[in-house]
Write a protein that holds these residues in place. Structure first.
Motif, PDB file in Angstrom:
ATOM      1  N   LEU A  13      39.624  35.890  27.518  1.00  0.00           N
ATOM      2  CA  LEU A  13      40.050  35.936  28.916  1.00  0.00           C
ATOM      3  C   LEU A  13      40.241  34.512  29.415  1.00  0.00           C
ATOM      4  O   LEU A  13      39.287  33.740  29.494  1.00  0.00           O
ATOM      5  CB  LEU A  13      39.003  36.652  29.775  1.00  0.00           C
ATOM      6  CG  LEU A  13      39.343  36.809  31.258  1.00  0.00           C
ATOM      7  CD1 LEU A  13      40.605  37.651  31.430  1.00  0.00           C
ATOM      8  CD2 LEU A  13      38.183  37.453  32.007  1.00  0.00           C
ATOM      9  N   PRO A  14      41.493  34.125  29.748  1.00  0.00           N
ATOM     10  CA  PRO A  14      41.742  32.762  30.193  1.00  0.00           C
ATOM     11  C   PRO A  14      40.968  32.442  31.465  1.00  0.00           C
ATOM     12  O   PRO A  14      40.639  33.330  32.246  1.00  0.00           O
ATOM     13  CB  PRO A  14      43.262  32.753  30.461  1.00  0.00           C
ATOM     14  CG  PRO A  14      43.799  33.946  29.750  1.00  0.00           C
ATOM     15  CD  PRO A  14      42.697  34.955  29.739  1.00  0.00           C
ATOM     16  N   ARG A  15      40.684  31.159  31.672  1.00  0.00           N
ATOM     17  CA  ARG A  15      40.060  30.738  32.926  1.00  0.00           C
ATOM     18  C   ARG A  15      41.143  30.692  34.000  1.00  0.00           C
ATOM     19  O   ARG A  15      42.016  29.838  33.981  1.00  0.00           O
ATOM     20  CB  ARG A  15      39.389  29.381  32.789  1.00  0.00           C
ATOM     21  CG  ARG A  15      38.743  28.912  34.100  1.00  0.00           C
ATOM     22  CD  ARG A  15      37.948  27.638  33.953  1.00  0.00           C
ATOM     23  NE  ARG A  15      36.761  27.835  33.135  1.00  0.00           N
ATOM     24  CZ  ARG A  15      35.775  26.934  33.022  1.00  0.00           C
ATOM     25  NH1 ARG A  15      35.870  25.786  33.658  1.00  0.00           N
ATOM     26  NH2 ARG A  15      34.732  27.180  32.262  1.00  0.00           N
ATOM     27  N   LEU A  16      41.090  31.624  34.926  1.00  0.00           N
ATOM     28  CA  LEU A  16      42.134  31.788  35.922  1.00  0.00           C
ATOM     29  C   LEU A  16      41.539  31.775  37.319  1.00  0.00           C
ATOM     30  O   LEU A  16      40.402  32.192  37.537  1.00  0.00           O
ATOM     31  CB  LEU A  16      42.873  33.115  35.713  1.00  0.00           C
ATOM     32  CG  LEU A  16      43.566  33.299  34.365  1.00  0.00           C
ATOM     33  CD1 LEU A  16      43.885  34.767  34.149  1.00  0.00           C
ATOM     34  CD2 LEU A  16      44.833  32.470  34.305  1.00  0.00           C
ATOM     35  N   LEU A  75      40.473  45.190  32.212  1.00  0.00           N
ATOM     36  CA  LEU A  75      40.235  44.616  33.532  1.00  0.00           C
ATOM     37  C   LEU A  75      41.541  44.132  34.137  1.00  0.00           C
ATOM     38  O   LEU A  75      42.298  43.394  33.513  1.00  0.00           O
ATOM     39  CB  LEU A  75      39.285  43.418  33.404  1.00  0.00           C
ATOM     40  CG  LEU A  75      38.864  42.727  34.704  1.00  0.00           C
ATOM     41  CD1 LEU A  75      37.804  43.574  35.409  1.00  0.00           C
ATOM     42  CD2 LEU A  75      38.324  41.334  34.417  1.00  0.00           C
ATOM     43  N   TRP A  76      41.814  44.577  35.396  1.00  0.00           N
ATOM     44  CA  TRP A  76      42.913  44.009  36.168  1.00  0.00           C
ATOM     45  C   TRP A  76      42.384  42.834  36.981  1.00  0.00           C
ATOM     46  O   TRP A  76      41.308  42.919  37.584  1.00  0.00           O
ATOM     47  CB  TRP A  76      43.506  45.054  37.117  1.00  0.00           C
ATOM     48  CG  TRP A  76      44.265  46.142  36.434  1.00  0.00           C
ATOM     49  CD1 TRP A  76      43.873  47.428  36.256  1.00  0.00           C
ATOM     50  CD2 TRP A  76      45.559  46.036  35.833  1.00  0.00           C
ATOM     51  NE1 TRP A  76      44.836  48.138  35.568  1.00  0.00           N
ATOM     52  CE2 TRP A  76      45.882  47.309  35.297  1.00  0.00           C
ATOM     53  CE3 TRP A  76      46.470  44.990  35.686  1.00  0.00           C
ATOM     54  CZ2 TRP A  76      47.079  47.559  34.632  1.00  0.00           C
ATOM     55  CZ3 TRP A  76      47.666  45.251  35.020  1.00  0.00           C
ATOM     56  CH2 TRP A  76      47.965  46.514  34.508  1.00  0.00           C
ATOM     57  N   VAL A  77      43.130  41.743  36.982  1.00  0.00           N
ATOM     58  CA  VAL A  77      42.745  40.542  37.717  1.00  0.00           C
ATOM     59  C   VAL A  77      43.857  40.194  38.700  1.00  0.00           C
ATOM     60  O   VAL A  77      45.009  40.000  38.295  1.00  0.00           O
ATOM     61  CB  VAL A  77      42.509  39.347  36.772  1.00  0.00           C
ATOM     62  CG1 VAL A  77      42.068  38.119  37.562  1.00  0.00           C
ATOM     63  CG2 VAL A  77      41.479  39.696  35.701  1.00  0.00           C
ATOM     64  N   ALA A  78      43.522  40.151  40.000  1.00  0.00           N
ATOM     65  CA  ALA A  78      44.477  39.735  41.024  1.00  0.00           C
ATOM     66  C   ALA A  78      44.438  38.212  41.107  1.00  0.00           C
ATOM     67  O   ALA A  78      43.425  37.628  41.502  1.00  0.00           O
ATOM     68  CB  ALA A  78      44.108  40.343  42.375  1.00  0.00           C
ATOM     69  N   LEU A  79      45.530  37.569  40.723  1.00  0.00           N
ATOM     70  CA  LEU A  79      45.568  36.115  40.610  1.00  0.00           C
ATOM     71  C   LEU A  79      45.804  35.448  41.963  1.00  0.00           C
ATOM     72  O   LEU A  79      46.591  35.928  42.775  1.00  0.00           O
ATOM     73  CB  LEU A  79      46.665  35.704  39.630  1.00  0.00           C
ATOM     74  CG  LEU A  79      46.547  36.291  38.216  1.00  0.00           C
ATOM     75  CD1 LEU A  79      47.771  35.930  37.390  1.00  0.00           C
ATOM     76  CD2 LEU A  79      45.268  35.812  37.544  1.00  0.00           C
ATOM     77  N   THR A  82      33.937  37.040  40.383  1.00  0.00           N
ATOM     78  CA  THR A  82      35.117  36.207  40.612  1.00  0.00           C
ATOM     79  C   THR A  82      34.719  35.032  41.496  1.00  0.00           C
ATOM     80  O   THR A  82      34.164  35.231  42.579  1.00  0.00           O
ATOM     81  CB  THR A  82      36.238  37.001  41.298  1.00  0.00           C
ATOM     82  OG1 THR A  82      36.547  38.157  40.512  1.00  0.00           O
ATOM     83  CG2 THR A  82      37.485  36.155  41.469  1.00  0.00           C
ATOM     84  N   MET A  83      35.017  33.808  41.029  1.00  0.00           N
ATOM     85  CA  MET A  83      34.584  32.607  41.735  1.00  0.00           C
ATOM     86  C   MET A  83      35.766  31.763  42.196  1.00  0.00           C
ATOM     87  O   MET A  83      36.866  31.880  41.670  1.00  0.00           O
ATOM     88  CB  MET A  83      33.657  31.788  40.829  1.00  0.00           C
ATOM     89  CG  MET A  83      32.353  32.514  40.499  1.00  0.00           C
ATOM     90  SD  MET A  83      31.567  31.947  38.959  1.00  0.00           S
ATOM     91  CE  MET A  83      32.665  32.651  37.716  1.00  0.00           C
ATOM     92  N   GLN A  84      35.510  30.919  43.164  1.00  0.00           N
ATOM     93  CA  GLN A  84      36.570  30.111  43.755  1.00  0.00           C
ATOM     94  C   GLN A  84      37.181  29.141  42.759  1.00  0.00           C
ATOM     95  O   GLN A  84      38.401  29.030  42.658  1.00  0.00           O
ATOM     96  CB  GLN A  84      36.010  29.332  44.955  1.00  0.00           C
ATOM     97  CG  GLN A  84      36.968  28.347  45.599  1.00  0.00           C
ATOM     98  CD  GLN A  84      38.066  29.022  46.402  1.00  0.00           C
ATOM     99  OE1 GLN A  84      37.967  30.219  46.700  1.00  0.00           O
ATOM    100  NE2 GLN A  84      39.084  28.283  46.756  1.00  0.00           N
TER     101      GLN A  84
END
Length: 305
Positions: free
Chosen positions: A265-268, A280-284, A243-245
């Motif tokens: 997978l969208p760029r988020l 995959l769970w992604v914390a936005l 996960t990147m900034q």
């Protein structure tokens, strides 16, 4: 479900719904103080996630620690003997104890029954705790924001950082800004920093006392963004989620030393990821969670736009 999701417009509430969908565990929750959600966490972002060996899910927030059993969500605070409310790091060790890092550098620990502050004989870090991990030799490592990383041996912390390195030393980390630690398969430790990914490789009996070397990966090695915020091992796919900034989420194949973006997978902008069997769970960063399924086209985002 539609009626529920309309009400879950803020971060804390959306987490509750998503965890209900993801886990469904029926284990009993330890006797902790109940939280009144959503009001207790209406503006509290979740910055770290942990699923322990019992299936419970933990969430780190500035207002306390969320503990979810699959049927109930509870908020743990200083009233439950946390060292402080602002939680920044979570880790479960091999003995099933959960280590909890705080913004001030304080450390708490859960032994399966009780929460309690931890004060090491040599003193705790003075900067924000960002991550914990154990290497293959059982050493506990602690990563901080701006103070490098420490290892804990016999209750004493030893500092390993740029600032502590001798003048002219070359085998030092590229940054003291650590965000995540991840144990490798061969006694090594991967780290997320604001200067790329680093790998601490043991060359002796353990990873301490200088018996190691440092490897670094940056944009010149194919990393999309040097500012790495989080690393998560995906045992189902055999990759590490990065996960990147400013560049969202990508994967890294340690065997092939190759970075890639996943189709569908969208760029988020994200804070952290949690791989599970189905995806995959992604914390936005902007709030809410996204679930990306391993089957193409399966993307769920809550709260919905």
């Amino acid at each position: 479900m539609q009626q529920t999701s309309r009400h879950l417009r803020r971060w804390g509430c959306s987490l509750v719904l998503l965890l209900l969908m993801a886990l469904g565990a029926q284990a009993q929750v330890p006797p902790l103080r109940r939280a009144q959600l959503p009001t207790a966490l209406i503006d509290a972002p979740i910055t770290a996630l942990l699923q322990d060996h019992r299936g419970y899910l933990w969430g780190a927030t500035p207002k306390g620690l969320l503990l979810f059993s699959g049927t109930e969500v509870r908020l743990v605070t200083t009233r439950d003997s946390l060292a402080e409310n602002h939680v920044t790091a979570l880790y479960e060790d091999r003995d099933g104890q959960v280590w909890i890092g705080h913004r001030s550098g304080a450390i708490s620990r859960y032994d399966g029954r009780h929460f309690a502050p931890v004060e090491l004989p040599s003193g705790n870090p003075t900067k924000e705790i960002r991550a914990f991990t154990q290497d293959s030799y059982g050493q506990l490592w602690v990563a901080t924001k701006g103070e490098g990383r420490y290892y804990n041996s016999a209750g004493r912390l030893y500092l390993y950082s740029q600032s502590a390195a001798e003048e002219g030393a070359t085998n030092v980390p590229p940054s003291d800004e650590f965000y995540r630690l991840l144990p490798g398969a061969q006694g090594d430790i991967w780290a997320a920093t604001d200067a790329g990914m680093t790998r601490l490789v043991a060359t002796g009996a353990d990873t301490t006392n200088g018996k190691h070397r440092i490897e670094s990966l940056s944009q010149k090695d194919g990393l999309p963004d040097n500012y790495v915020k989080h690393l998560a091992l995906d045992t189902w796919a055999g990759v590490v989620w990065v996960t990147m900034q400013d560049s969202g989420v990508a994967t890294f194949d340690p065997a092939k030393r190759r970075f890639a973006r996943m189709r569908g997978l969208p760029r988020l902008m994200a804070n952290a990821t949690l791989p599970v069997e189905g995806g995959l769970w992604v914390a936005l960063s902007e709030g809410g969670l996204l679930f990306w399924g391993r089957k193409p086209g399966r993307v769920l985002r809550l709260p919905s736009a």
